[in-house]
Design a protein around this motif. Sequence first.
Motif, short mmCIF file in Angstrom:
data_model
loop_
_atom_site.label_atom_id
_atom_site.label_comp_id
_atom_site.label_asym_id
_atom_site.label_seq_id
_atom_site.Cartn_x
_atom_site.Cartn_y
_atom_site.Cartn_z
N ILE A 170 0.84 -1.20 0.00
CA ILE A 170 0.00 0.00 0.00
C ILE A 170 0.87 1.25 0.00
N ASP A 171 0.61 2.12 -0.96
CA ASP A 171 1.40 3.36 -1.13
C ASP A 171 0.47 4.57 -0.96
N PHE A 172 0.85 5.47 -0.06
CA PHE A 172 0.04 6.67 0.22
C PHE A 172 0.60 7.93 -0.46
N SER A 173 1.72 7.81 -1.15
CA SER A 173 2.44 9.02 -1.55
C SER A 173 2.15 9.50 -2.97
N TRP A 174 1.62 8.63 -3.86
CA TRP A 174 1.59 9.01 -5.27
C TRP A 174 0.22 9.42 -5.80
N ALA A 175 -0.85 8.79 -5.37
CA ALA A 175 -2.15 9.02 -6.01
C ALA A 175 -2.61 10.47 -5.89
N ARG A 176 -2.62 11.00 -4.67
CA ARG A 176 -3.07 12.38 -4.49
C ARG A 176 -2.20 13.36 -5.26
N LYS A 177 -0.89 13.21 -5.12
CA LYS A 177 0.04 14.14 -5.78
C LYS A 177 -0.18 14.15 -7.29
N ALA A 178 -0.30 12.97 -7.88
CA ALA A 178 -0.43 12.88 -9.34
C ALA A 178 -1.76 13.46 -9.81
N ILE A 179 -2.83 13.15 -9.11
CA ILE A 179 -4.14 13.67 -9.52
C ILE A 179 -4.17 15.19 -9.42
N GLU A 180 -3.61 15.75 -8.36
CA GLU A 180 -3.65 17.20 -8.18
C GLU A 180 -2.83 17.93 -9.24
N VAL A 181 -1.73 17.35 -9.67
CA VAL A 181 -0.95 17.96 -10.74
C VAL A 181 -1.68 17.84 -12.07
N CYS A 182 -2.21 16.66 -12.34
CA CYS A 182 -2.88 16.43 -13.63
C CYS A 182 -4.14 17.28 -13.78
N ARG A 183 -4.79 17.61 -12.69
CA ARG A 183 -6.01 18.40 -12.76
C ARG A 183 -5.78 19.83 -13.25
N VAL A 184 -4.54 20.32 -13.20
CA VAL A 184 -4.28 21.71 -13.58
C VAL A 184 -4.60 21.94 -15.05
N VAL A 185 -4.13 21.06 -15.92
CA VAL A 185 -4.35 21.21 -17.36
C VAL A 185 -5.64 20.49 -17.74
N LYS A 186 -6.59 21.23 -18.27
CA LYS A 186 -7.90 20.68 -18.60
C LYS A 186 -7.95 20.18 -20.04
N ASP A 187 -8.72 19.11 -20.25
CA ASP A 187 -8.96 18.66 -21.61
C ASP A 187 -10.18 19.41 -22.17
N ASP A 188 -10.51 19.13 -23.41
CA ASP A 188 -11.59 19.88 -24.07
C ASP A 188 -12.93 19.71 -23.35
N HIS A 189 -13.19 18.51 -22.84
CA HIS A 189 -14.47 18.28 -22.16
C HIS A 189 -14.55 19.10 -20.87
N GLU A 190 -13.47 19.14 -20.12
CA GLU A 190 -13.46 19.91 -18.88
C GLU A 190 -13.63 21.40 -19.17
N ILE A 191 -12.96 21.88 -20.20
CA ILE A 191 -13.09 23.30 -20.56
C ILE A 191 -14.53 23.60 -20.95
N ALA A 192 -15.17 22.68 -21.67
CA ALA A 192 -16.57 22.89 -22.06
C ALA A 192 -17.47 22.95 -20.84
N MET A 193 -17.17 22.17 -19.81
CA MET A 193 -17.97 22.20 -18.59
C MET A 193 -17.79 23.54 -17.85
N ILE A 194 -16.57 24.01 -17.77
CA ILE A 194 -16.32 25.31 -17.14
C ILE A 194 -16.95 26.42 -17.96
N ARG A 195 -16.89 26.30 -19.28
CA ARG A 195 -17.51 27.30 -20.15
C ARG A 195 -19.02 27.35 -19.91
N HIS A 196 -19.64 26.18 -19.74
CA HIS A 196 -21.09 26.17 -19.51
C HIS A 196 -21.43 26.78 -18.15
N ALA A 197 -20.66 26.45 -17.12
CA ALA A 197 -20.89 27.06 -15.81
C ALA A 197 -20.77 28.58 -15.90
N ASN A 198 -19.83 29.06 -16.71
CA ASN A 198 -19.67 30.50 -16.92
C ASN A 198 -20.85 31.10 -17.65
#
Length: 477
Positions: A170-198
Amino acid sequence: MSKSIANPNLPAPPSGKYPAKAHARRVAKWIAEHGGPTSGTIYLDGQSTHMTEDDDQARHFRQRRHFYYLTGCDLPDCSFAYEIDADKSTLWIPPVDPEVVMWAGMPLLKQQAMDRFDVDEVLTRDELKSGESLSRMLGKQQSNLMVIEDRVDLSVFESNNVKEQQNPKIDFSWARKAIEVCRVVKDDHEIAMIRHANAVSSYAHEQVLASVKRAKNERELNAVFVMHCHANGCREQAYGCICASGTNASTLHYVHNDMPLTGRLNLLLDAGCEWQCYCSDITRTFPLHGKFTKESKEIYELVLLMQSTCMKMIRAGVLWEDVHMKAHTVAAEGLRQLGIFHSHLSTQDILDSHITTRFFPHGLGHYLGMVTHDTGGNANYEDPNPFFAYLRVRGTLPAGAVITNEPGIYFRQFPLEQELKDGMWKGVIDEEVLKRYWEVGGVRIEDDILVKEGGFENLTTVNSDVDFVEAAVVGSG
């Protein structure tokens, strides 16, 4: 026939499945490229149902964002695993419980979940607890199991001798770190969702402007915003609205939202809704009587200049600290021209005194995504430099990030008045001129900006020009 509250002219929300599988692959790749395990399983628990204390009702449900990023699943009481070697994602959902069905109706069934979510297999939580699916998944001894500490129930790995047979590492060190970094850059679907909220939030802001003359207090305008978001499909607010009139607007995260509007000059509305876990964050400031006073207009135009000057700098690769300091530079020059700072001072003199942090105390912006202050900003709240102590994003901006551009100027009587009495800003602030601006309270203008190679796109559509906001209030009623 009465007119519908919903606006049929708003753009349709994005269609298609949330790209959860691509996110899982991206997270696994980031872990491998940064020295983590190259094989194994990423395992996450979603948010559980929690009961309200001293009540028999469940608390309002809010899905864990790390879980949503890898699943697109907004159901409570679910678990998820991604097997890196097999490139296989599994979602466990609640089983059908006859008693629950009696009160709440049928839950989502396996095939319905397969149709709705971007996963390879759907099982029930009963099948998770039996241990069979885990034994098959973990396979050999000492398989890597990457989890987020305090966000996972590890008891399922004790069932049916899973621990003895597979004994996962069991490793506690990688999952959170990786997800939080990857979430910074959005793909087209995520941008479309933020655009709709806007789009929905921008429309709701416009409806607030159209309702000013009918409102008697902050609460009514707050309610107008929330009503139009809900009516147009966005039931969740990304954060608690800030609906601050007059001097209340000098409090950055004002929470009361219930004071009368009588005798106050302006209203600052910082409000944004969510669309399927993706946020908007918009602030507008406007005159309650349809025309800015001389002092209010001067400050409003200065904040607009701060924002537009910084907007021109936003592009992939720009150092956010540089953009933030440009806002302070424009503020220093503008407040000196208004006479609030003594005219004999140079811009550098003003910046060296740090006085602009009293009028513009917060950071210029933050990343925006599944939470209002999104992950990956690398803030340093221990920074001794007062310009950067509250800056939520440090370093260069990547293409595909969404960041807010939200300068402001605030006239906070505490602690500034006491500091002036103590002689702290002698030779910097002209106190007689400053007295004319206390009633302005605060002005903030905030838009949500997509960072692109060589430039930007403003996802926020509600206008902030002086002529527009004044005309909108004059025409309200």
